[in-house]
Design a protein around this motif. Structure first.
Motif, PDB file in Angstrom:
ATOM      1  N   ASP A 370      49.316  32.939  33.968  1.00 14.30           N
ATOM      2  CA  ASP A 370      48.351  33.362  34.984  1.00 14.30           C
ATOM      3  C   ASP A 370      47.212  32.356  35.181  1.00 14.30           C
ATOM      4  O   ASP A 370      46.216  32.652  35.844  1.00 14.30           O
ATOM      5  CB  ASP A 370      47.773  34.729  34.640  1.00 14.30           C
ATOM      6  N   ASP A 371      47.354  31.150  34.644  1.00 11.02           N
ATOM      7  CA  ASP A 371      46.294  30.155  34.788  1.00 11.02           C
ATOM      8  C   ASP A 371      46.160  29.665  36.226  1.00 11.02           C
ATOM      9  O   ASP A 371      45.036  29.492  36.727  1.00 11.02           O
ATOM     10  CB  ASP A 371      46.539  28.963  33.857  1.00 11.02           C
ATOM     11  N   ARG A 372      47.280  29.440  36.900  1.00 12.17           N
ATOM     12  CA  ARG A 372      47.201  28.952  38.276  1.00 12.17           C
ATOM     13  C   ARG A 372      46.446  29.929  39.177  1.00 12.17           C
ATOM     14  O   ARG A 372      45.554  29.503  39.936  1.00 12.17           O
ATOM     15  CB  ARG A 372      48.606  28.680  38.822  1.00 12.17           C
ATOM     16  N   PRO A 373      46.739  31.239  39.139  1.00  5.77           N
ATOM     17  CA  PRO A 373      45.928  32.174  39.949  1.00  5.77           C
ATOM     18  C   PRO A 373      44.438  32.135  39.604  1.00  5.77           C
ATOM     19  O   PRO A 373      43.588  32.270  40.489  1.00  5.77           O
ATOM     20  CB  PRO A 373      46.543  33.537  39.648  1.00  5.77           C
ATOM     21  N   LEU A 374      44.121  31.927  38.325  1.00  9.39           N
ATOM     22  CA  LEU A 374      42.713  31.834  37.936  1.00  9.39           C
ATOM     23  C   LEU A 374      42.070  30.577  38.530  1.00  9.39           C
ATOM     24  O   LEU A 374      40.941  30.629  39.020  1.00  9.39           O
ATOM     25  CB  LEU A 374      42.586  31.828  36.415  1.00  9.39           C
ATOM     26  N   LEU A 375      42.789  29.474  38.505  1.00 11.88           N
ATOM     27  CA  LEU A 375      42.264  28.247  39.099  1.00 11.88           C
ATOM     28  C   LEU A 375      42.005  28.441  40.582  1.00 11.88           C
ATOM     29  O   LEU A 375      40.959  28.036  41.110  1.00 11.88           O
ATOM     30  CB  LEU A 375      43.267  27.095  38.905  1.00 11.88           C
ATOM     31  N   GLU A 376      42.956  29.055  41.262  1.00  8.87           N
ATOM     32  CA  GLU A 376      42.806  29.274  42.699  1.00  8.87           C
ATOM     33  C   GLU A 376      41.640  30.214  42.995  1.00  8.87           C
ATOM     34  O   GLU A 376      40.887  30.014  43.962  1.00  8.87           O
ATOM     35  CB  GLU A 376      44.115  29.815  43.275  1.00  8.87           C
ATOM     36  N   ALA A 377      41.474  31.231  42.165  1.00 11.06           N
ATOM     37  CA  ALA A 377      40.360  32.164  42.347  1.00 11.06           C
ATOM     38  C   ALA A 377      39.016  31.460  42.140  1.00 11.06           C
ATOM     39  O   ALA A 377      38.029  31.757  42.828  1.00 11.06           O
ATOM     40  CB  ALA A 377      40.494  33.341  41.377  1.00 11.06           C
ATOM     41  N   THR A 378      38.980  30.518  41.202  1.00 13.21           N
ATOM     42  CA  THR A 378      37.752  29.765  40.959  1.00 13.21           C
ATOM     43  C   THR A 378      37.355  28.965  42.192  1.00 13.21           C
ATOM     44  O   THR A 378      36.191  28.976  42.621  1.00 13.21           O
ATOM     45  CB  THR A 378      37.943  28.818  39.762  1.00 13.21           C
ATOM     46  N   LEU A 379      38.311  28.289  42.781  1.00 17.37           N
ATOM     47  CA  LEU A 379      38.013  27.469  43.954  1.00 17.37           C
ATOM     48  C   LEU A 379      37.669  28.330  45.166  1.00 17.37           C
ATOM     49  O   LEU A 379      36.813  27.941  45.975  1.00 17.37           O
ATOM     50  CB  LEU A 379      39.190  26.540  44.247  1.00 17.37           C
ATOM     51  N   ARG A 380      38.291  29.477  45.295  1.00 16.59           N
ATOM     52  CA  ARG A 380      37.916  30.391  46.385  1.00 16.59           C
ATOM     53  C   ARG A 380      36.483  30.863  46.217  1.00 16.59           C
ATOM     54  O   ARG A 380      35.729  30.993  47.194  1.00 16.59           O
ATOM     55  CB  ARG A 380      38.872  31.591  46.445  1.00 16.59           C
ATOM     56  N   LEU A 381      36.109  31.147  44.973  1.00 16.33           N
ATOM     57  CA  LEU A 381      34.741  31.574  44.689  1.00 16.33           C
ATOM     58  C   LEU A 381      33.744  30.499  45.127  1.00 16.33           C
ATOM     59  O   LEU A 381      32.740  30.796  45.785  1.00 16.33           O
ATOM     60  CB  LEU A 381      34.588  31.857  43.192  1.00 16.33           C
ATOM     61  N   LEU A 382      34.030  29.254  44.790  1.00 14.59           N
ATOM     62  CA  LEU A 382      33.125  28.167  45.139  1.00 14.59           C
ATOM     63  C   LEU A 382      33.081  27.938  46.646  1.00 14.59           C
ATOM     64  O   LEU A 382      32.020  27.687  47.218  1.00 14.59           O
ATOM     65  CB  LEU A 382      33.548  26.877  44.435  1.00 14.59           C
ATOM     66  N   ALA A 383      34.240  28.029  47.282  1.00 16.71           N
ATOM     67  CA  ALA A 383      34.300  27.798  48.728  1.00 16.71           C
ATOM     68  C   ALA A 383      33.565  28.885  49.497  1.00 16.71           C
ATOM     69  O   ALA A 383      33.036  28.635  50.587  1.00 16.71           O
ATOM     70  CB  ALA A 383      35.754  27.717  49.182  1.00 16.71           C
ATOM     71  N   GLY A 384      33.511  30.090  48.934  1.00 16.37           N
ATOM     72  CA  GLY A 384      32.903  31.219  49.638  1.00 16.37           C
ATOM     73  C   GLY A 384      31.465  30.968  50.020  1.00 16.37           C
ATOM     74  O   GLY A 384      31.020  31.389  51.091  1.00 16.37           O
ATOM     75  N   GLU A 385      30.721  30.291  49.157  1.00 19.06           N
ATOM     76  CA  GLU A 385      29.312  30.004  49.455  1.00 19.06           C
ATOM     77  C   GLU A 385      29.007  28.506  49.418  1.00 19.06           C
ATOM     78  O   GLU A 385      27.845  28.110  49.412  1.00 19.06           O
ATOM     79  CB  GLU A 385      28.399  30.735  48.462  1.00 19.06           C
ATOM     80  N   ARG A 386      30.068  27.711  49.389  1.00 19.75           N
ATOM     81  CA  ARG A 386      29.892  26.258  49.276  1.00 19.75           C
ATOM     82  C   ARG A 386      28.966  25.919  48.111  1.00 19.75           C
ATOM     83  O   ARG A 386      28.009  25.140  48.229  1.00 19.75           O
ATOM     84  CB  ARG A 386      29.392  25.649  50.586  1.00 19.75           C
ATOM     85  N   THR A 387      29.288  26.506  46.988  1.00 22.23           N
ATOM     86  CA  THR A 387      28.511  26.318  45.769  1.00 22.23           C
ATOM     87  C   THR A 387      28.552  24.855  45.339  1.00 22.23           C
ATOM     88  O   THR A 387      29.585  24.194  45.451  1.00 22.23           O
ATOM     89  CB  THR A 387      29.087  27.207  44.654  1.00 22.23           C
ATOM     90  N   ASP A 388      27.446  24.354  44.837  1.00 17.61           N
ATOM     91  CA  ASP A 388      27.404  22.962  44.395  1.00 17.61           C
ATOM     92  C   ASP A 388      28.476  22.729  43.327  1.00 17.61           C
ATOM     93  O   ASP A 388      28.478  23.361  42.268  1.00 17.61           O
ATOM     94  CB  ASP A 388      26.026  22.604  43.836  1.00 17.61           C
ATOM     95  N   TYR A 389      29.355  21.796  43.614  1.00 19.17           N
ATOM     96  CA  TYR A 389      30.560  21.611  42.802  1.00 19.17           C
ATOM     97  C   TYR A 389      30.222  21.089  41.407  1.00 19.17           C
ATOM     98  O   TYR A 389      30.641  21.675  40.393  1.00 19.17           O
ATOM     99  CB  TYR A 389      31.493  20.634  43.522  1.00 19.17           C
TER     100      TYR A 389
END
Length: 512
Positions: A370-389
């Motif tokens: 389940d690591d790949r879904p977690l990675l994808e969820a992390t990037l979606r979280l950051l993209a949602g508010e354009r969080t400083d990478y």
């Protein structure tokens, strides 16, 4: 190996050659006039003498230069193009390529000169190149010069990427001059001394293939195989076809390179085939950028009006470029099935390399389904508010390190988000997964792969503005941070902070 002048007799008015103690080989120049044009750098006017802008002692050590090279006026002149180096054989190389997906025809080293190849302290051969040393036969109506702005950017980026573990060309130094150079405005001249095992590009192969110069194409491919990929001669893969094996090896290195770029948040900006290294190195730092807010669609190049080279598109562009290389090598491979299989090494390797790097960024030292879904969820979280990478990953690392000590820095992480509910849900999911790891090891890994400092555009701009006022301290100070980007560097919190408001007005283009 101190830097001294050669006392060989010379014509009046011609600068004395500078002796460095380096052992030169110049193997690429020996391929002949189909590949290179021999010419000397163009001196800058005596009325605008050169000066040091930035120096990398690490690269000087790599080359085997004497410790006093940083104060040598003779070497300063030579690395500006104002005096020859004993043993060098300057040439400009010819290549072609696709630019923004369109065939551009013949290109070549329009403002770069390959001085030759030297025997480094730890390498079998390192090519040294001056960028900005004057017009060549491939300048296409250009002046062959580089400006201070772009030269500082390339110098710092080369060394910053190396410190981040990203395959890259290196930069020994930048020299400057008050000689005027016209771009959008009048700027001042500069020269970057670049270093790499090779500067050969996909476009070198495209050049000879497009002209149906198949004998020359074979000589080039054999040179690259024998110098850099000798294992391609002995492999049983690809039916023993050394040229297909070469394509596969380049595909693999390119996959590793692109995974590094994406994981560190690096946007190249102009991934033309003539800017793609046959060794899988980051090549030609023009309109690059490290992400501020995480935006998969970010376009860093103001000239890229169609967004071809947007951050999220870089992996697919690399695959497209590999197809262009495959097409160039087809006269040698002679089997489309083998060529496609070699290119598809990229498609197989890239996601594995990317997952490897993101697991390290998350501190996941083991691999679970389940690591790949977690990675994808992390990037979606950051993209949602354009969080400083960069700040997100560093604060996450600090939070995990604090947890090992029985403390928590979750609030500093939470403060990066306006809508905290999605973040809280993600953090709970992440910490459940992290609990299955050895957390001290995870914290150590995260702090060593998630940098505190990256070369943001605004940091580079500050150093450039000071350099224009003859203050080189900003370049030196920034280089010191970027050479050790994972260290804390107390007293430099501002350089690791959020971009100032004016940073959003910085525009970089193909002339940057």
């Amino acid at each position: 190996m101190s830097t001294v002048l050669d006392t060989t007799a010379q014509a009046p008015g011609v600068p004395a050659p500078v002796r460095t103690g380096l052992r030169w080989n110049n193997r690429y120049a020996q391929l002949g006039p189909a590949y290179v044009t021999a010419l000397a750098p163009q001196s800058l006017p005596a009325t605008h003498p050169p000066y040091w802008v930035g120096q990398s002692r690490a690269v000087g050590d790599w080359l085997g230069l004497a410790p006093d090279w940083t104060t040598s006026e003779d070497l300063l002149a030579a690395l500006t193009g104002n005096a020859p180096l004993v043993g060098s054989a300057p040439v400009a190389t010819v290549y072609s390529g696709h630019q923004f997906g369109v065939w551009a025809g013949q290109l070549g080293d329009g403002r770069a000169l390959l001085l030759g190849e030297v025997q480094g302290e730890t390498d079998s051969g390192l090519e040294i190149q001056l960028k900005g040393a004057g017009r060549t036969p491939y300048s296409r109506m250009g002046d062959g010069r580089a400006v201070l702005r772009s030269s500082i950017r390339e110098f710092l980026a080369s060394e910053a990427m190396h410190a981040l573990g990203v395959p890259t060309t290196r930069a020994l130094c930048v020299t400057g001059s008050d000689a005027p150079v016209r771009r959008e405005t009048v700027e001042t001249a500069a020269v970057v001394t670049r270093v790499a095992p090779s500067f050969i590009r996909f476009g070198h192969f495209e050049h000879f293939a497009s002209r149906e110069q198949f004998d020359e194409l074979r000589v080039l491919a054999d040179y690259v195989i024998d110098r850099y990929y000798p294992e391609c001669r002995t492999t049983d893969a690809y039916q023993g076809n050394a040229y297909a094996a070469l394509l596969a090896a380049v595909s693999e290195r390119t996959a590793v390179l692109l995974a590094h770029w994406q994981a560190v948040g690096f946007c190249h900006g102009v991934m033309n085939t003539d800017n793609m290294s046959i060794l899988g190195l980051t090549l030609d730092y023009g309109p690059y950028q490290f992400l501020d807010g995480y935006d998969p669609g970010h376009i860093c190049n103001h000239s890229d009006t169609q967004g071809r080279y947007a951050y999220a598109r870089q992996p697919n562009v690399a695959y497209w470029n590999l197809h262009a290389l495959a097409q160039a090598l087809m006269p040698l491979i002679e089997d489309e099935t083998l060529a496609q299989a070699a290119v598809d090494v990229y498609r197989e390797r890239f996601p594995l390399e990317l997952d490897l790097r993101y697991r390290a960024k998350l501190g996941l030292r083991t691999e679970q389904a389940d690591d790949r879904p977690l990675l994808e969820a992390t990037l979606r979280l950051l993209a949602g508010e354009r969080t400083d990478y960069t700040i997100f990953w560093r604060r996450l690392s600090q939070h995990v390190a604090a947890s090992v000590r029985g403390a928590s820095e979750a609030q500093a992480l939470r403060d990066l988000f306006i809508d905290t509910a999605p973040f809280d849900a993600w953090l709970g999911r992440y910490e459940t997964r992290l609990s299955q790891e050895n957390q001290p090891d995870s914290a150590h890994t995260m702090l060593s792969v998630n940098p505190k400092f990256v070369l943001r555009n605004w940091l580079g701009e500050q150093a450039i503005r000071r350099a224009r006022e003859q203050d080189q301290s900003g370049v030196a100070r920034l280089l010191a941070l970027l050479e050790r980007p994972h260290d804390e560097h107390p007293g430099h919190e501002a350089e690791a902070g959020f971009p100032p408001d004016w940073a959003s007005s910085i525009e970089i283009s193909c002339s940057s």
